[in-house]
Write an enzyme that holds these catalytic residues in place. Structure first.
Site, mmCIF file in Angstrom:
data_model
loop_
_atom_site.group_PDB
_atom_site.id
_atom_site.type_symbol
_atom_site.label_atom_id
_atom_site.label_comp_id
_atom_site.label_asym_id
_atom_site.label_seq_id
_atom_site.Cartn_x
_atom_site.Cartn_y
_atom_site.Cartn_z
ATOM 1 N N GLU A 435 0.842 -1.276 -0.016
ATOM 2 C CA GLU A 435 -0.113 -0.082 0.090
ATOM 3 C C GLU A 435 0.954 1.384 -0.067
ATOM 4 O O GLU A 435 0.461 2.217 0.452
ATOM 5 C CB GLU A 435 -0.963 0.037 1.229
ATOM 6 C CG GLU A 435 -2.397 -0.413 1.011
ATOM 7 C CD GLU A 435 -2.733 -0.295 -0.221
ATOM 8 O OE1 GLU A 435 -2.646 0.533 -0.695
ATOM 9 O OE2 GLU A 435 -3.104 -1.529 -0.970
HETATM 10 C C1 LIG Z 1 3.003 -9.921 -0.151
HETATM 11 C C2 LIG Z 1 2.564 -8.647 -0.901
HETATM 12 C C3 LIG Z 1 1.343 -8.466 -1.277
HETATM 13 C C4 LIG Z 1 0.982 -7.027 -2.105
HETATM 14 N N1 LIG Z 1 -0.475 -7.021 -2.684
HETATM 15 C C5 LIG Z 1 -0.338 -6.107 -3.557
HETATM 16 C C6 LIG Z 1 -1.483 -6.109 -4.250
HETATM 17 O O1 LIG Z 1 -2.786 -6.534 -3.792
HETATM 18 N N2 LIG Z 1 -1.948 -5.275 -5.409
HETATM 19 C C7 LIG Z 1 -0.913 -4.370 -5.912
HETATM 20 O O2 LIG Z 1 -1.060 -3.771 -6.855
HETATM 21 N N3 LIG Z 1 0.362 -4.572 -5.288
HETATM 22 C C8 LIG Z 1 0.584 -5.191 -4.190
HETATM 23 N N4 LIG Z 1 1.804 -5.511 -3.456
HETATM 24 C C9 LIG Z 1 2.869 -4.453 -4.226
HETATM 25 C C10 LIG Z 1 3.332 -3.480 -2.827
HETATM 26 O O3 LIG Z 1 2.348 -2.558 -2.900
HETATM 27 C C11 LIG Z 1 4.524 -3.063 -3.704
HETATM 28 O O4 LIG Z 1 5.502 -4.064 -3.068
HETATM 29 C C12 LIG Z 1 4.859 -1.625 -2.675
HETATM 30 O O5 LIG Z 1 4.151 -0.703 -3.220
HETATM 31 C C13 LIG Z 1 6.174 -1.240 -3.119
HETATM 32 O O6 LIG Z 1 6.665 -1.280 -4.573
HETATM 33 P P1 LIG Z 1 8.151 -1.917 -4.922
HETATM 34 O O7 LIG Z 1 7.938 -3.304 -4.320
HETATM 35 O O8 LIG Z 1 7.953 -2.037 -6.524
HETATM 36 O O9 LIG Z 1 9.216 -1.095 -4.428
HETATM 37 P P2 LIG Z 1 9.936 0.061 -5.237
HETATM 38 O O10 LIG Z 1 9.093 0.921 -5.839
HETATM 39 O O11 LIG Z 1 10.890 -0.657 -5.992
HETATM 40 O O12 LIG Z 1 10.681 0.766 -4.121
HETATM 41 C C14 LIG Z 1 11.942 0.092 -3.526
HETATM 42 C C15 LIG Z 1 12.317 1.058 -2.395
HETATM 43 O O13 LIG Z 1 12.624 2.219 -2.605
HETATM 44 C C16 LIG Z 1 11.756 3.390 -2.090
HETATM 45 N N5 LIG Z 1 11.248 4.363 -3.105
HETATM 46 C C17 LIG Z 1 10.875 4.111 -4.563
HETATM 47 N N6 LIG Z 1 10.696 5.368 -5.013
HETATM 48 C C18 LIG Z 1 11.197 6.424 -4.144
HETATM 49 C C19 LIG Z 1 11.009 7.605 -4.171
HETATM 50 N N7 LIG Z 1 10.510 8.309 -4.959
HETATM 51 N N8 LIG Z 1 11.333 8.356 -3.130
HETATM 52 C C20 LIG Z 1 11.999 7.649 -1.737
HETATM 53 N N9 LIG Z 1 11.861 6.210 -1.907
HETATM 54 C C21 LIG Z 1 11.570 5.626 -2.819
HETATM 55 C C22 LIG Z 1 10.568 2.517 -1.577
HETATM 56 O O14 LIG Z 1 10.288 3.119 -0.303
HETATM 57 C C23 LIG Z 1 11.049 1.140 -1.240
HETATM 58 O O15 LIG Z 1 12.032 1.278 -0.037
HETATM 59 C C24 LIG Z 1 2.121 -6.613 -2.693
HETATM 60 C C25 LIG Z 1 3.396 -6.754 -2.359
HETATM 61 C C26 LIG Z 1 3.586 -7.817 -1.611
HETATM 62 C C27 LIG Z 1 4.822 -8.151 -1.238
#
Ligand SMILES: Cc1cc2nc3c(=O)[nH]c(=O)nc-3n(C[C@H](O)[C@H](O)[C@H](O)COP(=O)(O)OP(=O)(O)OC[C@H]3O[C@@H](n4cnc5c(N)ncnc54)[C@H](O)[C@@H]3O)c2cc1C
Length: 591
Positions: A435
């Site tokens: 989220e």
């Molecule tokens: C068990 C699980 C269930 C999930 N359920 C859903 C679901 O139902 N539907 C759905 O759509 N998604 C779902 N997700 C996805 C989840 O919402 C994302 O993993 C989350 O939003 C973070 O995105 P990412 O993993 O791509 O991290 P990234 O976007 O790659 O970010 C990696 C790190 O960089 C930081 N970061 C990125 N951009 C910036 C910025 N501009 N400034 C500062 N810091 C930054 C982030 O805080 C993070 O620490 C789920 C994930 C998991 C693991």
């Protein structure tokens, strides 16, 4: 086997002694008298304790299994799902026009805490459905609402949110899933979504996916994103289920926690989708779901803390190690229970003072949502919007920390499986990530929410705190123990806000301090909540309550928070005021 006891007594205290809900002018609240809420909480508590909690370790051990495109949920999940559905729990706070029970959001939050504490992975199937329901209700056409909402409210059909793709989670402007317009007004959706919670399972007859995709030729980035309804089974005009749609589960993630919830790769292969809301305004529509989900995830965070704390207390009362340094407490035993030791008590009080403060914070926020929705109150709407990243970010960080503290209380038994603490730790961890990670919540808070309505909303928050202090400072005990510390913490928050205003030209300065600001804000909110709870308990004691022990315990727990936890605001402020230099000086190559 871990224990779980529904905290109905504390909830009743918050609803009636602190929030005094049946005296509220919010439509629907007049029905919420003590007996009525006791009956609802009692029934929900029974299901949580007797049905959901025993299934929690089962879900963790078994997990979900994908075979021939079908996801099988852990043993007992389907029966529990049917029981929740038959009991009407899925539509508790949903619109009566579509078959819901029309209860306030507040009651959905109170019962939701119990369902999440007892089995978070299980409750997510229903939580995602609720979010999808709210989004269709807010942005759907009459026909879409009539087709989807009654079945979702009843729990016959479930819902999901499909945002994340392999190359983008935070930066959704990068999504590649395509939506090609068809002659009949529908779209063909093609692309891969990953980590989709409850994406496929065997508990509902149909699954309604809400999918973000781009219509070719639209604007670049987030401005070109639209939102679509993509049902697993197409729905015939008469409402019966038709052909299987071109959306399928391509795999299940192996993951750290919430094993009972299916986290799916979803492949959309020319699936039929229906535009939800306006073309290219998908992010706006999706925010209905995301905001609700963020509040729900904040609730998940502290609710895991609640059950972890309960198990830590039970262990600490029972485990005999060492002797009380001030004198033996258990002369007939070989040692005293570990709860006599100051360090164990410190640990337990950190847990207790957080979860009780957090519960109040979520109930208070839920009441604000009811005011915003039921009274169409724009100020309440703005306030909950300001507080949403704080509820999500602060409560999940502290909720996770609480599960770790509880694990610590159990020593080695916390690390091994039998007592269940390690599951609570693993399950709680995701709440800080999905989220929108908590880092992103803090950016939202500082980058967008602080300036909401030209800064009027944050000013209204400060005025509210100031007003509460002023109105109650005649009470000497409340003032010295609760209002004075709250005043100091609130001043730290204002100073931090001023720092951001004065350094607006240097965005790195604000963003280097945003995480600390989120925690500083969270502590002030919990300080305010403890102020409200202390006021109610002091009033009860002064009026001569029959439950003196409850109120004295409440006050002592609150004093712990005000003296031992709230001063953290000064550290957060110092970090914020150190600016960007400590964070930004290193070259990326030198990390
Ligand atoms: C068990 C699980 C269930 C999930 N359920 C859903 C679901 O139902 N539907 C759905 O759509 N998604 C779902 N997700 C996805 C989840 O919402 C994302 O993993 C989350 O939003 C973070 O995105 P990412 O993993 O791509 O991290 P990234 O976007 O790659 O970010 C990696 C790190 O960089 C930081 N970061 C990125 N951009 C910036 C910025 N501009 N400034 C500062 N810091 C930054 C982030 O805080 C993070 O620490 C789920 C994930 C998991 C693991």
């Amino acid at each position: 086997m871990p224990i779980y006891n529904a905290p109905t007594k504390d909830m009743q205290f918050l609803l009636h002694d602190v929030l005094k809900i049946s005296e509220s002018d919010i439509p629907g609240y007049d029905e919420l008298d003590r007996d009525f809420t006791a009956a609802i909480l009692g029934e929900a508590g029974k299901i949580a304790e007797q049905v959901l909690a025993p299934l929690n370790p089962v879900g963790d051990e078994e997990g979900c299994v994908l075979a021939n495109g079908v996801v099988r949920t852990p043993k007992g999940f389907k029966e529990a799902y049917d029981q929740m559905r038959d009991g009407g729990w899925m539509g508790l706070d949903a619109d009566p026009e579509y078959g819901g029970q029309g209860m306030p959001y507040l009651m959905g939050s109170a019962t939701g805490e119990m369902f999440v504490s007892s089995n978070m992975a299980f409750n997510m199937y229903q939580g995602l459905t609720h979010g999808a329901y709210s989004t269709i209700r807010a942005h759907g056409t009459d026909q879409q609402k009539a087709t989807f909402l009654p079945n979702m409210i009843e729990g016959k059909w479930s819902g999901t949110m499909n945002l994340t793709e392999p190359h983008c989670g935070t930066d959704l402007g990068l999504i590649r899933t395509k939506a090609e317009p068809q002659d009949d007004g529908s779209y063909k959706i093609t692309g891969q979504k990953i980590w989709i919670s409850a994406g496929e399972h065997d508990m509902a007859d149909n699954i309604i996916h809400l999918v973000l995709a781009k219509i070719p030729g639209g604007p670049e980035g987030v401005k070109g994103i639209s939102l679509f309804i993509v049902p697993k089974f197409l729905v015939n005009e008469d409402g019966t289920l038709g052909d299987r749609n071109g959306v399928s589960c391509g795999g299940l993630e192996k993951k750290m926690g919430i094993h009972g919830n299916a986290t799916c790769v979803m492949n959309h292969d020319g699936a039929t989708g229906y535009l939800l809301g306006e073309m290219h305004k998908g992010m706006r529509a999706m925010f209905t779901m995301m905001n609700e989900a963020r509040l729900g995830v904040g609730l998940q965070g502290y609710a895991q803390g609640v059950v972890a704390y309960q198990n830590a207390v039970a262990f600490a009362q029972d485990r005999l190690q060492g002797r009380d340094v001030t004198g033996v407490k258990n002369p007939d035993g070989p040692a005293d229970p570990i709860i006599v030791h100051p360090d164990v008590r410190r640990n337990l009080l950190m847990q207790k003072s957080f979860v009780e403060g957090a519960r109040m914070f979520v109930f208070w926020g839920a009441e604000m949502i009811d005011r915003a929705l039921r009274c169409e109150d724009a100020d309440a709407d703005a306030m909950i919007s300001l507080l949403t990243p704080v509820i999500k970010g602060f409560l999940t960080d502290m909720g996770f920390e609480t599960t770790v503290l509880a694990q610590q209380t159990l020593g080695g038994s916390g690390f091994t499986r039998e007592w269940g603490l390690e599951q609570f730790v693993r399950d709680a961890r995701i709440t800080m990530i999905y989220e929108g990670t908590n880092g992103i919540q803090s950016l939202d808070l500082v980058g967008r929410k602080l300036g909401l309505n030209g800064g009027k909303t944050i000013m209204a928050f400060f005025e509210m705190v100031k007003g509460f202090i002023k109105d109650n400072e005649d009470h000497a005990e409340l003032k010295s123990d609760f209002l004075d510390p709250l005043k100091a913490a609130s001043k730290d928050l204002q100073t931090a806000g001023m720092y951001f205003m004065q350094n607006m030209k240097n965005p790195n300065a604000a963003l280097s301090g945003s995480y600390d600001f989120m925690h500083l804000f969270g502590h002030v909110c919990l300080g305010l909540m403890w102020g409200h709870m202390a006021k109610a308990s002091l009033a009860a004691l002064e009026a001569g309550t029959a439950d003196e022990e409850f109120h004295r315990t409440k006050l002592a727990t609150g004093r712990f928070y005000m003296t031992r936890q709230l001063p953290a605001t000064a550290v957060h402020l110092a970090r914020i005021q150190s600016g960007d230099a400590p964070v930004m000086t290193l070259d990326a190559a030198n990390f």
